[in-house]
Write a protein that holds these residues in place. Structure first.
Motif, PDB file in Angstrom:
ATOM      1  N   GLU A 191     -11.568  -6.090 -65.739  1.00  0.00           N
ATOM      2  CA  GLU A 191     -12.560  -7.129 -65.505  1.00  0.00           C
ATOM      3  C   GLU A 191     -12.444  -7.732 -64.109  1.00  0.00           C
ATOM      4  OE1 GLU A 191     -15.055  -8.140 -67.524  1.00  0.00           O
ATOM      5  OE2 GLU A 191     -14.489  -6.542 -68.927  1.00  0.00           O
ATOM      6  N   LEU A 192     -11.370  -7.424 -63.403  1.00  0.00           N
ATOM      7  CA  LEU A 192     -11.219  -7.935 -62.044  1.00  0.00           C
ATOM      8  C   LEU A 192     -12.308  -7.358 -61.145  1.00  0.00           C
ATOM      9  CD1 LEU A 192      -7.394  -7.889 -61.229  1.00  0.00           C
ATOM     10  CD2 LEU A 192      -8.903  -9.869 -61.057  1.00  0.00           C
ATOM     11  N   TYR A 193     -12.873  -8.189 -60.304  1.00  0.00           N
ATOM     12  CA  TYR A 193     -13.896  -7.739 -59.358  1.00  0.00           C
ATOM     13  C   TYR A 193     -13.311  -6.687 -58.426  1.00  0.00           C
ATOM     14  CZ  TYR A 193     -17.319  -8.025 -55.563  1.00  0.00           C
ATOM     15  OH  TYR A 193     -18.262  -7.727 -54.604  1.00  0.00           O
ATOM     16  N   MET A 194     -14.002  -5.562 -58.307  1.00  0.00           N
ATOM     17  CA  MET A 194     -13.627  -4.448 -57.449  1.00  0.00           C
ATOM     18  C   MET A 194     -12.451  -3.630 -57.989  1.00  0.00           C
ATOM     19  SD  MET A 194     -15.801  -4.390 -54.961  1.00  0.00           S
ATOM     20  CE  MET A 194     -15.085  -3.394 -53.651  1.00  0.00           C
ATOM     21  N   ALA A 195     -12.070  -3.849 -59.240  1.00  0.00           N
ATOM     22  CA  ALA A 195     -10.999  -3.042 -59.835  1.00  0.00           C
ATOM     23  C   ALA A 195     -11.567  -1.681 -60.225  1.00  0.00           C
ATOM     24  CB  ALA A 195     -10.417  -3.744 -61.047  1.00  0.00           C
ATOM     25  N   GLY A 196     -11.149  -0.640 -59.526  1.00  0.00           N
ATOM     26  CA  GLY A 196     -11.654   0.699 -59.795  1.00  0.00           C
ATOM     27  C   GLY A 196     -10.892   1.399 -60.905  1.00  0.00           C
ATOM     28  N   LYS A 197     -11.452   2.499 -61.384  1.00  0.00           N
ATOM     29  CA  LYS A 197     -10.851   3.239 -62.493  1.00  0.00           C
ATOM     30  C   LYS A 197      -9.449   3.712 -62.156  1.00  0.00           C
ATOM     31  CE  LYS A 197     -11.789   7.068 -65.685  1.00  0.00           C
ATOM     32  NZ  LYS A 197     -12.755   8.146 -66.046  1.00  0.00           N
ATOM     33  N   SER A 198      -9.253   4.213 -60.932  1.00  0.00           N
ATOM     34  CA  SER A 198      -7.942   4.709 -60.520  1.00  0.00           C
ATOM     35  C   SER A 198      -6.907   3.592 -60.503  1.00  0.00           C
ATOM     36  CB  SER A 198      -8.044   5.353 -59.132  1.00  0.00           C
ATOM     37  OG  SER A 198      -6.777   5.784 -58.678  1.00  0.00           O
ATOM     38  N   SER A 199      -7.287   2.446 -59.957  1.00  0.00           N
ATOM     39  CA  SER A 199      -6.364   1.306 -59.903  1.00  0.00           C
ATOM     40  C   SER A 199      -6.005   0.825 -61.298  1.00  0.00           C
ATOM     41  CB  SER A 199      -6.993   0.156 -59.105  1.00  0.00           C
ATOM     42  OG  SER A 199      -7.251   0.537 -57.779  1.00  0.00           O
ATOM     43  N   VAL A 200      -7.005   0.755 -62.173  1.00  0.00           N
ATOM     44  CA  VAL A 200      -6.770   0.306 -63.548  1.00  0.00           C
ATOM     45  C   VAL A 200      -5.827   1.266 -64.263  1.00  0.00           C
ATOM     46  CG1 VAL A 200      -7.859  -0.024 -65.804  1.00  0.00           C
ATOM     47  CG2 VAL A 200      -8.924  -0.967 -63.750  1.00  0.00           C
ATOM     48  N   ASN A 201      -6.038   2.581 -64.081  1.00  0.00           N
ATOM     49  CA  ASN A 201      -5.149   3.569 -64.713  1.00  0.00           C
ATOM     50  C   ASN A 201      -3.715   3.412 -64.229  1.00  0.00           C
ATOM     51  OD1 ASN A 201      -7.231   4.689 -66.191  1.00  0.00           O
ATOM     52  ND2 ASN A 201      -7.666   6.305 -64.697  1.00  0.00           N
ATOM     53  N   THR A 202      -3.549   3.155 -62.926  1.00  0.00           N
ATOM     54  CA  THR A 202      -2.212   2.953 -62.366  1.00  0.00           C
ATOM     55  C   THR A 202      -1.539   1.725 -62.972  1.00  0.00           C
ATOM     56  OG1 THR A 202      -2.838   3.975 -60.263  1.00  0.00           O
ATOM     57  CG2 THR A 202      -0.899   2.553 -60.246  1.00  0.00           C
ATOM     58  N   HIS A 204      -2.180   0.386 -65.888  1.00  0.00           N
ATOM     59  CA  HIS A 204      -1.863   0.675 -67.283  1.00  0.00           C
ATOM     60  C   HIS A 204      -0.565   1.460 -67.398  1.00  0.00           C
ATOM     61  CE1 HIS A 204      -6.250   0.188 -68.925  1.00  0.00           C
ATOM     62  NE2 HIS A 204      -5.713  -0.955 -68.521  1.00  0.00           N
ATOM     63  N   LYS A 205      -0.353   2.392 -66.475  1.00  0.00           N
ATOM     64  CA  LYS A 205       0.889   3.173 -66.486  1.00  0.00           C
ATOM     65  C   LYS A 205       2.105   2.284 -66.230  1.00  0.00           C
ATOM     66  CE  LYS A 205      -1.273   7.493 -64.978  1.00  0.00           C
ATOM     67  NZ  LYS A 205      -1.415   8.489 -63.863  1.00  0.00           N
ATOM     68  N   LEU A 206       1.881   1.177 -65.532  1.00  0.00           N
ATOM     69  CA  LEU A 206       2.961   0.219 -65.255  1.00  0.00           C
ATOM     70  C   LEU A 206       3.121  -0.804 -66.375  1.00  0.00           C
ATOM     71  CD1 LEU A 206       2.198  -0.461 -61.472  1.00  0.00           C
ATOM     72  CD2 LEU A 206       4.088   0.902 -62.416  1.00  0.00           C
ATOM     73  N   GLY A 207       2.310  -0.656 -67.424  1.00  0.00           N
ATOM     74  CA  GLY A 207       2.400  -1.576 -68.542  1.00  0.00           C
ATOM     75  C   GLY A 207       1.648  -2.874 -68.328  1.00  0.00           C
ATOM     76  N   ILE A 208       0.718  -2.867 -67.376  1.00  0.00           N
ATOM     77  CA  ILE A 208      -0.076  -4.060 -67.069  1.00  0.00           C
ATOM     78  C   ILE A 208      -1.481  -3.858 -67.612  1.00  0.00           C
ATOM     79  CG2 ILE A 208      -1.031  -5.485 -65.215  1.00  0.00           C
ATOM     80  CD1 ILE A 208       1.417  -4.674 -63.527  1.00  0.00           C
ATOM     81  N   TYR A 209      -1.846  -4.674 -68.605  1.00  0.00           N
ATOM     82  CA  TYR A 209      -3.135  -4.497 -69.271  1.00  0.00           C
ATOM     83  C   TYR A 209      -4.083  -5.684 -69.120  1.00  0.00           C
ATOM     84  CZ  TYR A 209      -0.856  -0.482 -71.399  1.00  0.00           C
ATOM     85  OH  TYR A 209      -0.203   0.701 -71.587  1.00  0.00           O
ATOM     86  N   ASN A 210      -3.538  -6.851 -68.827  1.00  0.00           N
ATOM     87  CA  ASN A 210      -4.431  -7.984 -68.608  1.00  0.00           C
ATOM     88  C   ASN A 210      -4.123  -8.678 -67.283  1.00  0.00           C
ATOM     89  OD1 ASN A 210      -2.388 -10.031 -69.030  1.00  0.00           O
ATOM     90  ND2 ASN A 210      -2.600  -9.739 -71.228  1.00  0.00           N
ATOM     91  N   ILE A 211      -5.015  -9.557 -66.884  1.00  0.00           N
ATOM     92  CA  ILE A 211      -4.906 -10.188 -65.569  1.00  0.00           C
ATOM     93  C   ILE A 211      -3.681 -11.083 -65.489  1.00  0.00           C
ATOM     94  CG2 ILE A 211      -6.055 -11.803 -63.996  1.00  0.00           C
ATOM     95  CD1 ILE A 211      -8.732 -10.638 -64.979  1.00  0.00           C
ATOM     96  N   GLY A 212      -3.321 -11.719 -66.600  1.00  0.00           N
ATOM     97  CA  GLY A 212      -2.129 -12.556 -66.611  1.00  0.00           C
ATOM     98  C   GLY A 212      -0.872 -11.765 -66.328  1.00  0.00           C
ATOM     99  N   GLN A 213      -0.763 -10.571 -66.914  1.00  0.00           N
ATOM    100  CA  GLN A 213       0.391  -9.719 -66.648  1.00  0.00           C
ATOM    101  C   GLN A 213       0.453  -9.310 -65.185  1.00  0.00           C
ATOM    102  OE1 GLN A 213      -0.578  -6.694 -69.573  1.00  0.00           O
ATOM    103  NE2 GLN A 213       1.106  -7.352 -70.914  1.00  0.00           N
ATOM    104  N   LEU A 214      -0.701  -9.033 -64.607  1.00  0.00           N
ATOM    105  CA  LEU A 214      -0.753  -8.662 -63.192  1.00  0.00           C
ATOM    106  C   LEU A 214      -0.329  -9.840 -62.323  1.00  0.00           C
ATOM    107  CD1 LEU A 214      -1.496  -6.746 -60.894  1.00  0.00           C
ATOM    108  CD2 LEU A 214      -3.872  -7.512 -61.111  1.00  0.00           C
ATOM    109  N   ALA A 215      -0.842 -11.040 -62.623  1.00  0.00           N
ATOM    110  CA  ALA A 215      -0.500 -12.225 -61.842  1.00  0.00           C
ATOM    111  C   ALA A 215       0.992 -12.513 -61.913  1.00  0.00           C
ATOM    112  CB  ALA A 215      -1.298 -13.423 -62.342  1.00  0.00           C
TER     113      ALA A 215
END
Length: 225
Positions: A191-202, A204-215
């Protein structure tokens, strides 16, 4: 601190086409609003050629996404209504929208055929709150032009745009910087603005699925560096 609105037409091509078709069928007792049935704009059914330019909410429930081939959409929903685009007409509707918005304030920055930013600063004394103004804009567009918009409100442009992408259609949402943790952290990273499919897949592989986890991950990273 300035307040910015992001105004975005809900499924613009489909909404504008729906308005036109309803006007053309004004005397027809069997009027159908394509916004309320599985329908898409773009492509050719017989040739199974082209891509989905816009979709109804009903079409979205079949898993149809903007940008996918018509052939894929037909596999998901064989009976879906397909209407060819009319870009000249869409430009006319876009001009009407922007002209209407300028009756509220001339401080408009159009960024595409169906979306713009509006600076609330110059008219803030005319309304009890930004929300009151946003609802007035939304309702005026619906009443005078026949289609709906979402209005996102923030103190940052990118957050105003993200707010306008929250629940649709015909909604007003706020996303101020102070609301980020409350309203964004539970959202999926895609849902992040400009988050592409490749970035999202990367991510997910790091175990980051929501914006809070990324932050949280970024915060830990910066602390370590």
């Amino acid at each position: 601190m300035g307040i910015i609105f992001h105004i975005d037409v809900n499924s613009a091509y489909l909404s504008w086409t729906a308005v036109k078709l309803l006007k053309e069928a004004a005397k027809d007792e069997k009027k159908i609003d394509i916004r309320n049935i599985p329908a898409i704009i773009g492509g050719d059914r017989e040739k199974r050629h082209g891509i989905v330019l816009a979709k109804s909410i009903s079409a979205k429930k079949f898993g149809i996404v903007t940008g996918e081939p018509i052939a894929n959409a037909l596999q998901k929903c064989p009976n879906i209504l397909i209407v060819p685009p009319e870009h000249g007409y869409y430009n006319e509707q876009s001009h009407k929208l922007m002209n209407l918005l300028r009756t509220f304030t001339p401080d408009i920055e159009q960024v595409s055929v169906d979306e713009c930013y509006m600076d609330f600063s110059g008219i803030q004394n005319e309304y009890p709150s930004p929300l009151a103004c946003a609802y007035k804009i939304k309702d005026t567009v619906k009443e005078k032009l026949g289609f709906t918009v979402n209005v996102g409100i923030s103190d940052v442009k990118v957050l105003a745009k993200m707010a306008s992408d929250f629940t649709k259609p015909d909604k007003v949402h706020t996303l101020y910087r102070r609301e980020i943790k409350e309203k964004m952290w539970q959202l999926p990273v895609e849902e992040l603005y400009m988050a592409g499919k490749s970035s999202v897949n990367t991510l997910h592989k790091l175990g980051i699925y929501n914006i809070g986890q990324l932050a949280t991950s970024l915060n830990i990273f910066w602390r370590r560096t």
